[in-house]
Scaffold this motif. Sequence first.
Motif: not given
Length: 138
Positions: A12-17, A49-51, A55-57, A61-63
Amino acid sequence: MTRSTLILRYAAFAALATIANLGVQRLVLAFGNSAALFTLAIIAGTGAGLVLKYILDKRWIFHDTSTGARENGRKFLLYTVMGLVTTALFWATETAFWLIWETHAMREVGAVLGLTVGYVVKYNLDRRFVFTDRGAPA
């Protein structure tokens, strides 16, 4: 976090980016379609997309709860470098499929395959080299 949740979030984060990237590109290209604007669109879209993905990851993802400009700057630089490695993998796969089969359908198959492998590799690189403080979910 379960493996399924991790995979769904990451996808989902890849799609949002990707949506952010293409949205910013369209915004820039609304001002014209010169070579300079195209270049600016690619750069601005990639940056957006990178930023967003960072932020999401970082959080989901990595907490990673680290703070501070220096620490986040270091992590963002490493995150970007890992992205360059996986982007090269994606481009190489897409190009190879195009050169072998010379059809847009197979080029796109290569692109999807390259992106999929690239994102799996990127997750593992980020887990190992970028977000090392708390450890990412297995």
